[in-house]
Design a protein around this motif. Structure first.
Motif, PDB file in Angstrom:
ATOM      1  N   PRO A 193       0.831  -1.210   0.000  1.00 21.45           N
ATOM      2  CA  PRO A 193       0.000   0.000   0.000  1.00 21.45           C
ATOM      3  C   PRO A 193       0.866   1.262   0.000  1.00 21.45           C
ATOM      4  O   PRO A 193       2.083   1.194   0.226  1.00 21.45           O
ATOM      5  N   PRO A 194       0.265   2.429  -0.247  1.00 27.32           N
ATOM      6  CA  PRO A 194       1.028   3.677  -0.180  1.00 27.32           C
ATOM      7  C   PRO A 194       1.540   3.935   1.234  1.00 27.32           C
ATOM      8  O   PRO A 194       1.059   3.337   2.202  1.00 27.32           O
ATOM      9  N   GLY A 195       2.524   4.822   1.316  1.00 26.55           N
ATOM     10  CA  GLY A 195       3.117   5.162   2.604  1.00 26.55           C
ATOM     11  C   GLY A 195       4.549   4.704   2.744  1.00 26.55           C
ATOM     12  O   GLY A 195       5.153   4.825   3.818  1.00 26.55           O
ATOM     13  N   VAL A 196       5.123   4.176   1.656  1.00 28.76           N
ATOM     14  CA  VAL A 196       6.517   3.730   1.666  1.00 28.76           C
ATOM     15  C   VAL A 196       7.427   4.907   2.019  1.00 28.76           C
ATOM     16  O   VAL A 196       7.259   6.013   1.501  1.00 28.76           O
ATOM     17  N   ALA A 197       8.387   4.673   2.904  1.00 29.52           N
ATOM     18  CA  ALA A 197       9.300   5.741   3.317  1.00 29.52           C
ATOM     19  C   ALA A 197      10.609   5.131   3.791  1.00 29.52           C
ATOM     20  O   ALA A 197      10.728   3.909   3.961  1.00 29.52           O
ATOM     21  N   ALA A 198      11.590   6.000   4.005  1.00 30.50           N
ATOM     22  CA  ALA A 198      12.942   5.547   4.351  1.00 30.50           C
ATOM     23  C   ALA A 198      13.055   5.190   5.829  1.00 30.50           C
ATOM     24  O   ALA A 198      12.351   5.730   6.687  1.00 30.50           O
ATOM     25  N   LEU A 199      13.982   4.286   6.095  1.00 34.39           N
ATOM     26  CA  LEU A 199      14.299   3.843   7.445  1.00 34.39           C
ATOM     27  C   LEU A 199      15.670   4.357   7.857  1.00 34.39           C
ATOM     28  O   LEU A 199      16.532   4.595   7.007  1.00 34.39           O
ATOM     29  N   GLU A 200      15.869   4.481   9.159  1.00 28.76           N
ATOM     30  CA  GLU A 200      17.160   4.886   9.711  1.00 28.76           C
ATOM     31  C   GLU A 200      17.632   3.833  10.702  1.00 28.76           C
ATOM     32  O   GLU A 200      16.827   3.068  11.249  1.00 28.76           O
ATOM     33  N   ALA A 201      18.933   3.794  10.929  1.00 23.48           N
ATOM     34  CA  ALA A 201      19.481   2.880  11.931  1.00 23.48           C
ATOM     35  C   ALA A 201      18.810   3.130  13.270  1.00 23.48           C
ATOM     36  O   ALA A 201      18.615   4.277  13.687  1.00 23.48           O
ATOM     37  N   GLY A 202      18.430   2.058  13.943  1.00 22.99           N
ATOM     38  CA  GLY A 202      17.774   2.167  15.238  1.00 22.99           C
ATOM     39  C   GLY A 202      16.258   2.185  15.177  1.00 22.99           C
ATOM     40  O   GLY A 202      15.600   2.040  16.215  1.00 22.99           O
ATOM     41  N   ASP A 203      15.667   2.365  13.997  1.00 26.48           N
ATOM     42  CA  ASP A 203      14.211   2.368  13.868  1.00 26.48           C
ATOM     43  C   ASP A 203      13.630   1.021  14.276  1.00 26.48           C
ATOM     44  O   ASP A 203      14.189  -0.034  13.959  1.00 26.48           O
ATOM     45  N   VAL A 204      12.494   1.068  14.940  1.00 23.38           N
ATOM     46  CA  VAL A 204      11.764  -0.139  15.311  1.00 23.38           C
ATOM     47  C   VAL A 204      10.519  -0.222  14.432  1.00 23.38           C
ATOM     48  O   VAL A 204       9.715   0.708  14.387  1.00 23.38           O
ATOM     49  N   ILE A 205      10.381  -1.340  13.727  1.00 22.65           N
ATOM     50  CA  ILE A 205       9.293  -1.521  12.775  1.00 22.65           C
ATOM     51  C   ILE A 205       8.316  -2.558  13.316  1.00 22.65           C
ATOM     52  O   ILE A 205       8.714  -3.648  13.712  1.00 22.65           O
ATOM     53  N   ASN A 206       7.045  -2.183  13.335  1.00 25.42           N
ATOM     54  CA  ASN A 206       5.974  -3.127  13.650  1.00 25.42           C
ATOM     55  C   ASN A 206       5.044  -3.182  12.456  1.00 25.42           C
ATOM     56  O   ASN A 206       4.673  -2.149  11.897  1.00 25.42           O
ATOM     57  N   GLY A 207       4.690  -4.372  12.032  1.00 22.24           N
ATOM     58  CA  GLY A 207       3.787  -4.494  10.899  1.00 22.24           C
ATOM     59  C   GLY A 207       3.080  -5.819  10.929  1.00 22.24           C
ATOM     60  O   GLY A 207       3.415  -6.715  11.707  1.00 22.24           O
ATOM     61  N   GLY A 208       2.082  -5.950  10.059  1.00 25.11           N
ATOM     62  CA  GLY A 208       1.399  -7.221   9.996  1.00 25.11           C
ATOM     63  C   GLY A 208       0.161  -7.177   9.143  1.00 25.11           C
ATOM     64  O   GLY A 208      -0.190  -6.159   8.543  1.00 25.11           O
ATOM     65  N   ILE A 209      -0.509  -8.309   9.101  1.00 24.64           N
ATOM     66  CA  ILE A 209      -1.761  -8.479   8.377  1.00 24.64           C
ATOM     67  C   ILE A 209      -2.706  -9.239   9.297  1.00 24.64           C
ATOM     68  O   ILE A 209      -2.347 -10.299   9.828  1.00 24.64           O
ATOM     69  N   SER A 210      -3.905  -8.713   9.497  1.00 25.62           N
ATOM     70  CA  SER A 210      -4.856  -9.327  10.417  1.00 25.62           C
ATOM     71  C   SER A 210      -5.108 -10.783  10.052  1.00 25.62           C
ATOM     72  O   SER A 210      -5.397 -11.102   8.896  1.00 25.62           O
ATOM     73  N   GLY A 211      -4.983 -11.649  11.035  1.00 28.74           N
ATOM     74  CA  GLY A 211      -5.240 -13.055  10.838  1.00 28.74           C
ATOM     75  C   GLY A 211      -4.123 -13.828  10.173  1.00 28.74           C
ATOM     76  O   GLY A 211      -4.208 -15.054  10.035  1.00 28.74           O
ATOM     77  N   ILE A 212      -3.069 -13.144   9.753  1.00 24.22           N
ATOM     78  CA  ILE A 212      -1.961 -13.792   9.037  1.00 24.22           C
ATOM     79  C   ILE A 212      -0.672 -13.768   9.846  1.00 24.22           C
ATOM     80  O   ILE A 212      -0.011 -14.790  10.032  1.00 24.22           O
ATOM     81  N   GLY A 213      -0.267 -12.607  10.315  1.00 26.13           N
ATOM     82  CA  GLY A 213       0.978 -12.534  11.066  1.00 26.13           C
ATOM     83  C   GLY A 213       1.363 -11.109  11.383  1.00 26.13           C
ATOM     84  O   GLY A 213       0.912 -10.161  10.726  1.00 26.13           O
ATOM     85  N   GLU A 214       2.174 -10.968  12.410  1.00 27.56           N
ATOM     86  CA  GLU A 214       2.664  -9.656  12.842  1.00 27.56           C
ATOM     87  C   GLU A 214       4.133  -9.805  13.226  1.00 27.56           C
ATOM     88  O   GLU A 214       4.565 -10.872  13.653  1.00 27.56           O
ATOM     89  N   PHE A 215       4.904  -8.729  13.072  1.00 25.35           N
ATOM     90  CA  PHE A 215       6.327  -8.792  13.393  1.00 25.35           C
ATOM     91  C   PHE A 215       6.791  -7.489  14.016  1.00 25.35           C
ATOM     92  O   PHE A 215       6.187  -6.424  13.834  1.00 25.35           O
ATOM     93  N   ASP A 216       7.876  -7.583  14.778  1.00 24.70           N
ATOM     94  CA  ASP A 216       8.604  -6.432  15.314  1.00 24.70           C
ATOM     95  C   ASP A 216      10.072  -6.667  15.004  1.00 24.70           C
ATOM     96  O   ASP A 216      10.637  -7.688  15.417  1.00 24.70           O
ATOM     97  N   VAL A 217      10.679  -5.737  14.285  1.00 26.89           N
ATOM     98  CA  VAL A 217      12.101  -5.831  13.972  1.00 26.89           C
ATOM     99  C   VAL A 217      12.751  -4.471  14.188  1.00 26.89           C
ATOM    100  O   VAL A 217      12.069  -3.433  14.209  1.00 26.89           O
ATOM    101  N   ARG A 218      14.056  -4.489  14.320  1.00 29.22           N
ATOM    102  CA  ARG A 218      14.819  -3.261  14.528  1.00 29.22           C
ATOM    103  C   ARG A 218      15.861  -3.128  13.428  1.00 29.22           C
ATOM    104  O   ARG A 218      16.487  -4.113  13.029  1.00 29.22           O
TER     105      ARG A 218
END
Length: 238
Positions: A201-226
């Motif tokens: 989906p739209p909203g793609v943007a750049a990441l920086e060192a140290g950023d914490v990312i949370n994402g997922g899809i309902s009923g499929i899976g979720e993740f937290d990465v750094r």
């Protein structure tokens, strides 16, 4: 054929964990769909033939822990996507038969060196270098169809440091899972173990060192990465 028949030991097969099982899903190839959600410049545009590109199986990693900040980029970008795991070979698969070839689903990140991609596009060059680097496809454990069915709707989202950047719903996809599988299978024979990343989906943007990312899809899976430090910033080891 034994291991001694090879000139050196073959590369270990890449794989992903399977939810609710000790078994792992072996990965053959990774196909990616270029655009599959309406963005600002395509809200009312007619559908075009899907554009696919590939990542190597070795780009797939478990979506956990720390992501390596890749070299050669100043625009390391996130793209949250539904991932289709193929469990049955097929060629020229009809849309009606397509879901019978799906083993499961996952949530994944198509990580991108956006500046390299834009530079390649500007001169008409292929942009594989922007997409196919090591660790560029973190993916959650595969959810078998037997557990989750075939999701046609459900929230898909991604936040960075607690701030939401991407949110949509699977029902907003321009091409359905059945259509994607059928279209791709008319170009190549699909194999059990293939993964298909279905666009972001739209909203793609750049990441920086140290950023914490949370994402997922309902009923499929979720993740937290750094996001880890840039390789050039890592302390030298003696």
């Amino acid at each position: 054929m034994s291991m001694s028949d090879f000139v050196f030991e073959p590369v270990r097969i890449s794989s992903l964990p399977v939810n609710g099982s000790d078994a792992r899903f072996p990965i053959a190839r990774v196909f990616c769909l270029g655009r599959n959600y309406p963005w600002g410049d395509s809200l009312n545009a007619a559908r075009e033939v899907p554009a696919f590109f590939m990542k190597p199986a070795t780009s797939v990693i478990d979506a956990s822990g720390e992501l390596v900040f890749p070299t050669q980029t100043e625009q390391f970008c996130h793209e949250i996507e539904l991932v289709i795991a193929i469990g049955k070979d097929g060629f020229e698969i009809s849309e009606e038969q397509a879901l019978g070839h799906v083993w499961g689903y996952a949530a994944g990140l198509d990580l991108t060196r956006r500046d390299l991609q834009m530079a390649a596009k500007a001169v008409g060059n292929p942009w594989e270098q922007a997409k196919a680097f090591d660790g560029s496809a973190p993916i959650t454990p595969i959810q078998p169809v037997s557990l989750v069915g075939h999701p046609r709707q459900g929230a898909i989202w991604l936040s960075v440091n607690g701030v939401e950047r991407q949110r949509s719903d699977l029902e907003s996809q321009i091409w359905s899972v059945s259509e994607i599988i059928s279209q791709l299978s008319h170009s190549v024979s699909l194999r059990a173990g293939d993964l298909i990343m279905t666009g972001t989906p739209p909203g793609v943007a750049a990441l920086e060192a140290g950023d914490v990312i949370n994402g997922g899809i309902s009923g499929i899976g979720e993740f937290d990465v750094r996001v880890g430090s840039r390789r050039a910033d890592r302390p030298t080891q003696n």
